[in-house]
Enzyme design. Structure first.
Site, PDB file in Angstrom:
ATOM      1  N   LEU A  17      -8.024   4.424   3.943  1.00 57.31           N
ATOM      2  CA  LEU A  17      -7.556   3.057   4.183  1.00 57.31           C
ATOM      3  C   LEU A  17      -8.217   2.480   5.437  1.00 57.31           C
ATOM      4  CD1 LEU A  17      -5.468   0.784   3.424  1.00 57.31           C
ATOM      5  CD2 LEU A  17      -4.044   1.762   5.220  1.00 57.31           C
ATOM      6  N   ALA A  18      -8.270   3.301   6.493  1.00 55.12           N
ATOM      7  CA  ALA A  18      -8.886   2.841   7.735  1.00 55.12           C
ATOM      8  C   ALA A  18     -10.353   2.486   7.466  1.00 55.12           C
ATOM      9  CB  ALA A  18      -8.786   3.929   8.800  1.00 55.12           C
ATOM     10  N   ARG A  46      -6.132  14.744  12.376  1.00 51.21           N
ATOM     11  CA  ARG A  46      -6.215  16.148  12.794  1.00 51.21           C
ATOM     12  C   ARG A  46      -7.640  16.607  13.034  1.00 51.21           C
ATOM     13  NH1 ARG A  46      -1.451  19.749  10.521  1.00 51.21           N
ATOM     14  NH2 ARG A  46      -2.743  21.304  11.544  1.00 51.21           N
ATOM     15  N   ASP A 178       2.655  -5.308   2.670  1.00 49.18           N
ATOM     16  CA  ASP A 178       2.517  -5.296   1.214  1.00 49.18           C
ATOM     17  C   ASP A 178       1.271  -6.124   0.947  1.00 49.18           C
ATOM     18  OD1 ASP A 178       2.533  -6.025  -1.487  1.00 49.18           O
ATOM     19  OD2 ASP A 178       4.702  -5.818  -1.606  1.00 49.18           O
ATOM     20  N   HIS A 179       0.186  -5.471   0.550  1.00 51.94           N
ATOM     21  CA  HIS A 179      -1.087  -6.209   0.506  1.00 51.94           C
ATOM     22  C   HIS A 179      -1.081  -7.343  -0.518  1.00 51.94           C
ATOM     23  CE1 HIS A 179      -2.026  -3.495  -2.844  1.00 51.94           C
ATOM     24  NE2 HIS A 179      -3.044  -4.276  -3.152  1.00 51.94           N
ATOM     25  N   HIS A 241       5.326  -4.782  -4.736  1.00 55.57           N
ATOM     26  CA  HIS A 241       4.513  -5.930  -5.154  1.00 55.57           C
ATOM     27  C   HIS A 241       5.250  -6.837  -6.154  1.00 55.57           C
ATOM     28  CE1 HIS A 241       1.670  -3.407  -3.230  1.00 55.57           C
ATOM     29  NE2 HIS A 241       1.314  -2.687  -4.270  1.00 55.57           N
TER      30      HIS A 241
HETATM   31  C1  BG6 Z   1      -1.156  -0.010  -4.646  1.00 52.58           C
HETATM   32  C2  BG6 Z   1      -0.731   1.107  -5.569  1.00 52.58           C
HETATM   33  O1  BG6 Z   1      -0.076  -0.426  -3.864  1.00 52.58           O
HETATM   34  O2  BG6 Z   1      -1.623  -1.111  -5.409  1.00 52.58           O
HETATM   35  C3  BG6 Z   1      -1.885   1.520  -6.473  1.00 52.58           C
HETATM   36  O3  BG6 Z   1      -0.321   2.230  -4.800  1.00 52.58           O
HETATM   37  C4  BG6 Z   1      -2.449   0.312  -7.186  1.00 52.58           C
HETATM   38  O4  BG6 Z   1      -1.458   2.501  -7.411  1.00 52.58           O
HETATM   39  C5  BG6 Z   1      -2.767  -0.817  -6.193  1.00 52.58           C
HETATM   40  O5  BG6 Z   1      -3.634   0.711  -7.850  1.00 52.58           O
HETATM   41  C6  BG6 Z   1      -3.152  -2.092  -6.936  1.00 52.58           C
HETATM   42  O6  BG6 Z   1      -3.582  -3.062  -6.005  1.00 52.58           O
HETATM   43  P1  BG6 Z   1      -4.578  -4.210  -6.451  1.00 52.58           P
HETATM   44  O7  BG6 Z   1      -4.737  -5.069  -5.253  1.00 52.58           O
HETATM   45  O8  BG6 Z   1      -5.856  -3.546  -6.867  1.00 52.58           O
HETATM   46  O9  BG6 Z   1      -3.945  -4.916  -7.613  1.00 52.58           O
END
Ligand code: BG6
Length: 483
Positions: A17-18, A46, A178-179, A241
């Site tokens: 992620l980073a 680590r 929450d992206h 989401h």
């Molecule tokens: C993440 C889930 O929160 O959202 C993943 O953990 C999923 O399993 C992803 O693939 C989907 O995100 P996006 O932005 O690609 O629709």
């Protein structure tokens, strides 16, 4: 843009992620001047990396995500990064981290401001939060913490984690990320609803028959089988989401656009969320697992997945509220891995009206979130040279140039953390309510599993999930609009 002095500590600095999201987003914010001379980032993990090695990784991450960069700028930016090898369970390591943070604070005049980012496996979140508190890692300026999902595994564990975090941070300083809330079209739901009389005036059960939310993914669980098997689609996608989307669709109009007012409107709505009974879970929810194909594994054969797993890779269900503009309107949702295509969309299905032409369709409003960003409304009109009704879409879309300017969700949300705007983050009261709903469904499923007759449909990959998802509608005149 104001330059924000801060020392940022990323737990999980060597992680994916980073590398993929945080470093490139921080670079963009650096280029815009939001963080510039008075910031430093400590990456912890680590592995025994050096500062130089981390800086090389940061530079790679930027080159991988940007077509053209000014090399001097990348070098300058990377020079603000420091690496600290850290075992999150070892109390002494927090002492070293604290010293480094203090030293960098002096060197960069960061005014005692600290930003902690939990970007590692969620099972460590509680331990880190506890040691931030008992080892006094917070600074004398602002102290904010960003927490990745999943925030807990159920309501009880979420409450426990929340207590560990609130020991050091106020609710206003906790940014539960929450992206989806950083996505362009999700941020477009409120303006679309509240600025268009055409839409605002029909936003009720008088005109709307149902709403349908689809978060379809083309990919399977890939290398994440170990995590996914303890989670499933309901926890992985619906708890966060999908529920944030439902809330944005169903909440009353906030009194203004401040973070407090927006969260107040959300919380007013969520009080009236109907928590399903076991009987309702049986009738209104469908769970499934993908089967294999010539080239892909069935879910149960994926690496690190229990061959007898009852974890769902697909779920369809229904949410309803007793108050708010959509009181009584069914909001159907579905999400799953290995669909025919990647697609995130919201369909707002309007009721039919009687008319002398008979066969007209209802107007549906669709918000497409991914892969394209657009809104379209179906409109009926006359056919040119024969009797009958023609149906066309009116589309609100963006040009390629406009789309190129849309920042990545992470960049947007990180920006908000720096400027202390929590509008697009999950408040504890919202999260709590989402878990109450999810727990009710999980508990009902758990009972079915224990009774030895779980209804888990096996579905063919690269189609539209299990056909049983058509059985959740309240009336035979309803069906999925996106097929
Ligand atoms: C993440 C889930 O929160 O959202 C993943 O953990 C999923 O399993 C992803 O693939 C989907 O995100 P996006 O932005 O690609 O629709």
């Amino acid at each position: 843009m104001k330059n924000i002095p801060v020392i940022m500590i990323i737990f999980g600095g060597s992680g994916d992620l980073a590398h993929r999201k945080l470093y490139p987003s921080l670079f963009n914010l650096y280029e815009q001047g939001l963080i510039h001379d008075n910031f430093a980032v400590i990456g912890t993990a680590r592995r025994p990396w050096s500062h130089e090695y981390l800086r090389g990784q940061v530079s790679d991450a930027i080159h991988e995500t940007h077509d053209q960069v000014n090399e001097n700028e990348v070098k300058d930016f990377a020079s603000h990064f420091y690496y600290q090898s850290h075992d999150v369970t070892n109390v002494e390591h927090y002492e070293t981290l604290k010293k480094l943070a203090q030293e960098l604070d002096d060197r960069y005049s960061a005014q005692g401001n600290r930003l902690f980012y939990m970007a590692m496996a969620p099972r460590f979140f509680g331990t880190i939060a506890t040691h931030i508190n008992d080892q006094h890692l917070t600074g004398s300026g602002f102290n904010r913490i960003v927490v990745e999902k999943p925030f807990g595994h159920d309501l009880a564990s979420a409450e426990e984690l929340n207590e560990e975090i609130t020991a050091s941070f106020d609710e206003n300083d906790i940014f539960r990320i929450d992206h989806y809330l950083g996505k362009e079209m999700i941020q477009n739901i409120m303006p679309m609803r509240f600025t268009n009389p055409l839409i605002k005036n029909i936003w009720s059960g008088d005109y709307i028959k149902n709403m349908q939310i689809t978060l379809a993914e083309r990919l399977g669980v890939e290398a994440r089988g170990g995590y996914y098997d303890t989670s499933g689609a309901l926890r992985d996608m619906v708890q966060n989401h999908i529920f944030q989307i439902i809330t944005l669709l169903a909440m009353p109009e906030p009194k203004d656009l401040s973070s407090d007012s927006v969260h107040q409107a959300k919380q007013d709505l969520l009080k009236s969320l109907i928590i399903p009974t076991p009987e309702e879970v049986k009738n209104d929810f469908v769970r499934g697992q993908y089967l294999g194909s010539d080239t892909t594994f069935a879910y149960k054969k994926e690496p690190n997945v229990d061959p007898n797993s009852t974890t769902e890779t697909f779920v369809a269900g229904k949410a309803k509220f007793t108050s708010g503009p959509l009181a009584g309107v069914p909001i159907y949702f579905r999400t799953g891995k290995e669909f025919k295509e990647k697609k995130t969309r919201i369909d707002i299905v309007l009721k039919h009206i009687n008319n002398p032409y008979g066969q007209a369709h209802s107007n549906n409003i669709t918000i497409e979130v991914d892969p394209e960003s657009k809104i379209y409304i179906t409109i009926n009109g006359k056919k040119i040279d024969e009797p009958g009704i023609r149906r066309e879409d009116l589309t609100y879309a963006f040009s390629k140039e406009e789309m190129a300017k849309v920042p990545d969700g992470y960049e947007r949300l990180l920006h908000d953390v720096f400027v202390n705007d929590s509008t697009n983050f999950t408040h504890w009261s919202e999260l709590k309510r989402y878990w109450e709903f999810i727990d009710a469904v999980e508990n009902a499923w758990q009972k079915e599993n224990e009774a030895g007759n779980p209804e888990i449909t096996q579905y063919l990959p690269y189609r539209m999930g299990p056909k049983e998802s058509n059985d959740i509608f309240e009336s035979p005149t309803e069906h999925w609009i996106y097929e």
